[in-house]
Design a protein around this motif. Sequence first.
Motif, PDB file in Angstrom:
ATOM      1  N   HIS A 412       0.812  -1.215   0.000  1.00 39.19           N
ATOM      2  CA  HIS A 412       0.000   0.000   0.000  1.00 39.19           C
ATOM      3  C   HIS A 412       0.848   1.269   0.000  1.00 39.19           C
ATOM      4  N   ASN A 413       2.131   1.145  -0.291  1.00 37.27           N
ATOM      5  CA  ASN A 413       2.988   2.326  -0.382  1.00 37.27           C
ATOM      6  C   ASN A 413       2.654   3.074  -1.665  1.00 37.27           C
ATOM      7  N   PRO A 414       2.298   4.365  -1.601  1.00 29.18           N
ATOM      8  CA  PRO A 414       1.927   5.109  -2.813  1.00 29.18           C
ATOM      9  C   PRO A 414       3.040   5.073  -3.849  1.00 29.18           C
ATOM     10  N   SER A 415       2.649   4.979  -5.113  1.00 29.56           N
ATOM     11  CA  SER A 415       3.640   4.845  -6.191  1.00 29.56           C
ATOM     12  C   SER A 415       4.526   6.067  -6.338  1.00 29.56           C
ATOM     13  N   ASN A 416       4.037   7.222  -5.919  1.00 29.10           N
ATOM     14  CA  ASN A 416       4.815   8.454  -6.061  1.00 29.10           C
ATOM     15  C   ASN A 416       5.602   8.810  -4.799  1.00 29.10           C
ATOM     16  N   LYS A 417       5.673   7.859  -3.866  1.00 32.42           N
ATOM     17  CA  LYS A 417       6.328   8.118  -2.578  1.00 32.42           C
ATOM     18  C   LYS A 417       7.538   7.205  -2.409  1.00 32.42           C
ATOM     19  N   ASP A 418       8.572   7.725  -1.713  1.00 36.74           N
ATOM     20  CA  ASP A 418       9.736   6.889  -1.426  1.00 36.74           C
ATOM     21  C   ASP A 418       9.316   5.641  -0.662  1.00 36.74           C
ATOM     22  N   LEU A 419       9.977   4.527  -0.950  1.00 36.98           N
ATOM     23  CA  LEU A 419       9.822   3.348  -0.112  1.00 36.98           C
ATOM     24  C   LEU A 419      10.794   3.516   1.062  1.00 36.98           C
ATOM     25  N   THR A 420      10.258   3.688   2.247  1.00 33.62           N
ATOM     26  CA  THR A 420      11.077   3.967   3.424  1.00 33.62           C
ATOM     27  C   THR A 420      11.420   2.656   4.132  1.00 33.62           C
ATOM     28  N   ILE A 421      12.712   2.427   4.310  1.00 34.47           N
ATOM     29  CA  ILE A 421      13.209   1.171   4.879  1.00 34.47           C
ATOM     30  C   ILE A 421      14.067   1.465   6.096  1.00 34.47           C
ATOM     31  N   VAL A 422      13.872   0.700   7.165  1.00 35.79           N
ATOM     32  CA  VAL A 422      14.789   0.714   8.302  1.00 35.79           C
ATOM     33  C   VAL A 422      15.696  -0.501   8.153  1.00 35.79           C
ATOM     34  N   LEU A 423      16.965  -0.251   7.943  1.00 34.70           N
ATOM     35  CA  LEU A 423      17.957  -1.308   7.733  1.00 34.70           C
ATOM     36  C   LEU A 423      18.710  -1.552   9.029  1.00 34.70           C
ATOM     37  N   CYS A 424      18.534  -2.736   9.603  1.00 34.94           N
ATOM     38  CA  CYS A 424      19.139  -3.050  10.903  1.00 34.94           C
ATOM     39  C   CYS A 424      20.493  -3.729  10.713  1.00 34.94           C
ATOM     40  N   ILE A 425      21.511  -3.197  11.368  1.00 34.31           N
ATOM     41  CA  ILE A 425      22.875  -3.718  11.241  1.00 34.31           C
ATOM     42  C   ILE A 425      23.350  -4.138  12.625  1.00 34.31           C
ATOM     43  N   PHE A 426      23.458  -5.448  12.826  1.00 29.23           N
ATOM     44  CA  PHE A 426      23.925  -5.963  14.117  1.00 29.23           C
ATOM     45  C   PHE A 426      25.441  -6.118  14.137  1.00 29.23           C
ATOM     46  N   ASP A 427      26.021  -6.468  13.004  1.00 33.83           N
ATOM     47  CA  ASP A 427      27.476  -6.599  12.918  1.00 33.83           C
ATOM     48  C   ASP A 427      27.906  -6.189  11.518  1.00 33.83           C
ATOM     49  N   SER A 444      14.556   3.770  -8.220  1.00 32.50           N
ATOM     50  CA  SER A 444      14.484   4.459  -9.507  1.00 32.50           C
ATOM     51  C   SER A 444      13.917   5.859  -9.296  1.00 32.50           C
ATOM     52  N   LEU A 445      13.815   6.591 -10.367  1.00 31.94           N
ATOM     53  CA  LEU A 445      13.312   7.964 -10.283  1.00 31.94           C
ATOM     54  C   LEU A 445      11.907   7.998  -9.698  1.00 31.94           C
ATOM     55  N   TYR A 446      11.077   7.045 -10.078  1.00 33.04           N
ATOM     56  CA  TYR A 446       9.687   7.034  -9.618  1.00 33.04           C
ATOM     57  C   TYR A 446       9.494   6.156  -8.381  1.00 33.04           C
ATOM     58  N   ASN A 447      10.501   5.367  -8.062  1.00 32.45           N
ATOM     59  CA  ASN A 447      10.420   4.504  -6.876  1.00 32.45           C
ATOM     60  C   ASN A 447      11.723   4.580  -6.084  1.00 32.45           C
ATOM     61  N   PRO A 448      12.057   5.752  -5.520  1.00 34.29           N
ATOM     62  CA  PRO A 448      13.318   5.886  -4.776  1.00 34.29           C
ATOM     63  C   PRO A 448      13.245   5.177  -3.422  1.00 34.29           C
ATOM     64  N   LEU A 449      14.419   4.981  -2.832  1.00 36.67           N
ATOM     65  CA  LEU A 449      14.519   4.356  -1.513  1.00 36.67           C
ATOM     66  C   LEU A 449      15.045   5.368  -0.504  1.00 36.67           C
ATOM     67  N   SER A 450      14.368   5.477   0.627  1.00 38.88           N
ATOM     68  CA  SER A 450      14.888   6.230   1.770  1.00 38.88           C
ATOM     69  C   SER A 450      15.236   5.204   2.845  1.00 38.88           C
ATOM     70  N   VAL A 451      16.505   5.083   3.133  1.00 42.65           N
ATOM     71  CA  VAL A 451      16.977   4.029   4.027  1.00 42.65           C
ATOM     72  C   VAL A 451      17.509   4.642   5.317  1.00 42.65           C
ATOM     73  N   TYR A 452      16.961   4.192   6.439  1.00 41.70           N
ATOM     74  CA  TYR A 452      17.430   4.616   7.754  1.00 41.70           C
ATOM     75  C   TYR A 452      18.257   3.466   8.333  1.00 41.70           C
ATOM     76  N   GLU A 496      21.905   6.904  -7.401  1.00 37.90           N
ATOM     77  CA  GLU A 496      21.426   8.254  -7.105  1.00 37.90           C
ATOM     78  C   GLU A 496      20.030   8.304  -6.493  1.00 37.90           C
ATOM     79  N   PHE A 497      19.295   7.206  -6.591  1.00 32.60           N
ATOM     80  CA  PHE A 497      17.926   7.226  -6.056  1.00 32.60           C
ATOM     81  C   PHE A 497      17.834   6.504  -4.708  1.00 32.60           C
ATOM     82  N   VAL A 498      18.958   6.340  -4.054  1.00 28.12           N
ATOM     83  CA  VAL A 498      19.003   5.775  -2.709  1.00 28.12           C
ATOM     84  C   VAL A 498      19.551   6.836  -1.763  1.00 28.12           C
ATOM     85  N   ARG A 499      18.841   7.096  -0.678  1.00 29.43           N
ATOM     86  CA  ARG A 499      19.270   8.111   0.290  1.00 29.43           C
ATOM     87  C   ARG A 499      19.349   7.477   1.680  1.00 29.43           C
TER      88      ARG A 499
END
Length: 731
Positions: A412-427, A444-452, A496-499
């Motif tokens: 249900h993530n809107p197509s025009n919105k970043d896919l927001t991901i929490v990336l967990c790093i244990f080691d 991509s330009l229309y499906n960027p990633l925002s990674v925390y 370029e489409f990953v932040r």
Amino acid sequence: MLDYILVVTITHIVRFLFKPLRQPKVVSQIIGGVIVGPSVLKRSTWFKHYITSDGAQFLSRNLGVMGFIFFVFIYGVKMDPALIKKTGKMHLYVALVGISIPTIAVFGVALLLRKTMDKDIATNSSIGIIAAYLGITAFPVLYNVLKEFNLLNSDIGRMALAMAIIGDVLGVFTVVAFEAGKQGETGPENALWYMVSLVVIIGFVLFCVRPIMEWINDNISEGFPVDKSYVVAILLGALVMGFITDFFGLAIANGPLWLGLVIPDGPRLGATIVQKSETIMTDLLIPFSYIMVGSYTDVFAIAGVDWSNLAPLFTMVLTGYFTKFVSTWIAALYWQIPFRDGLTLSLIMSLRGQIDVILFVHMMDKGILKVPGFTLLVLMTTALTATCTPLISILYDPTRPYMVSQRRNIQHNPSNKDLTIVLCIFDTPSINGLIRLLDISNASLYNPLSVYALRIIELVGRSNPLFIDHVNQELPHIYRWTNTINTLKHFQELREFVRFQFFTSVSPKKSMFQDICLLSLEQDASLIILPFNKGGVHNHAIRTVNLQVLDHAPCSVAIFVDKGLLPSTNIGNSHRQYNTKHKFAMLFLGGADAREALVYADRMVANPEVSLTVIRFFSHNYLGDNEEEKKLDDEIVTSFWVKNELNNGVVYKEVVVRNGEETIAGIQAMNDGSYDLWIVGRKQGINPIFITGLSEWSENEELGLIGDFVSSPDFYGSASVLVVQQQMLRA
């Protein structure tokens, strides 16, 4: 020694009996000590004659004193005094109101009742220390209870710890003032001698001991253990400091506390000292401490004195407890803390425990309290804590904020919105696989990633958990993960489409999931990515965290079993190799998790490098189907196929099975070892026919039955596995 065995046994029995009532360990420890003391067992002449000799009592009390010495020393090591500078205005004001009002109220009541008091309690110094004790909540007491009830990382837990540190600072000054006043009662020269001794010892600790501790800490190589001789010397130093401060009349607990405070907390020296000494303290010495407390506690002594002698002390304590609770609650409401949370905070700040008992023993030694008064304080302390802790558990659920009703998932993530991901790093070794997973997630330009990116570190050697946003806060040197951050930043430059935005969590194992869920909630994430590793103590802890996140996450969760995903992908190359095909397989067994997994796979297949085979399972004669779930499954599969019908890289197959054995056979039949990644839903909504008889095969609950099977060493091939769980709406 029999005393020790008895108190440990009784403590465990009482703890077991009180477990349904949500009682903390300190309550059962005090009760165990009281039962072994003259209130119960020592009333028996046989017990006194055969079990407790004078020599045993002498040894027991000295070991009890050592237990309390190491208790305050270890919490001195764990505490970070610098946190006082970071305390917010709200924490400061609520803490000061919660300390000053009960202190003033108790002092005022004491002055009104002074004529009826025992002469040892009626002095200004004695009234002052009792009033201050009732106003202050000690940090170690709160830390133990909050850790036990898994509240350290909660909003209320962090707030209470911040306020307790302020109270401890004031508490140290109170004890010093009390001791000076007590010395001054016998003559001004004694008070002067006390102050000179205090300045000399504090100067010695700050300007001689502290540089030595910092030098030892700085010279410990990364990954190497602390020299055992340093550890032994420091632990002996805690006993020596206790002896020195007691000799100079500064209270025996002050020396070990000050020594602990100048030892750098956190990894290296602080963590080693805590790990080496905490077991000795909790399992060996602390039981003797409660034997000592129990030996001073005699409920029959209360009955043997005129109640009018104890009434003033009882009134003071009751006034302190009541005004502490009410003043903290009113201050919390003033700062617009929610009603329920403010009530919980007031109950937490009312808790009493080990430090209070240590103070009672000290007042006994100074002659302020006699056995009836000591017994009264111990009983009231135990009753208060025993009453507050169940109420805290009833009123406050730290996972309540994660119960959201809004849909936060990939589907249900809107197509025009970043896919927001929490990336967990244990080691850090897991980072390469996680980067490859992000790469095939096809930003991509229309499906960027925002990674925390959240680096999760176990809290050792310190008591305060940390949650650090790298943009707004400076990360302490001992917790830095610079190389991993640089690797992720390099990947961001190439894609370029990953932040990325970086965070660090330092928390106990039991509370790690709370920081993950909180970050996901605050950043409106649609997906949490968790690594999975098999075997080992560390990996067992990761699996526990993964299960907790699956149970409480406010969004979808993906667990990644990395077996070397896409080894041919060149992360350092800004140009993808489009002549390379990576084969993915998606097992669609129906249900919400399978739908979420298919949507994620659909995102990946938009990458020309990826080919995807989707296998949908049906039950024979549609046995066991949930019509509503099947309708939703049909819609998502149809939508997927219409979108990808002309994509030569997508293959769709259907398999009909009668039971779990045929499901496994169907998966094995299509597995030729050429796949790079298997994608599967975890368990929500799966037709039970598909997994009949498979539960006894499962070893890893967090992966679900099918995910566990395709990730097992017995499954042919070396493909990585991605197990997806769609957000569970709990509100």
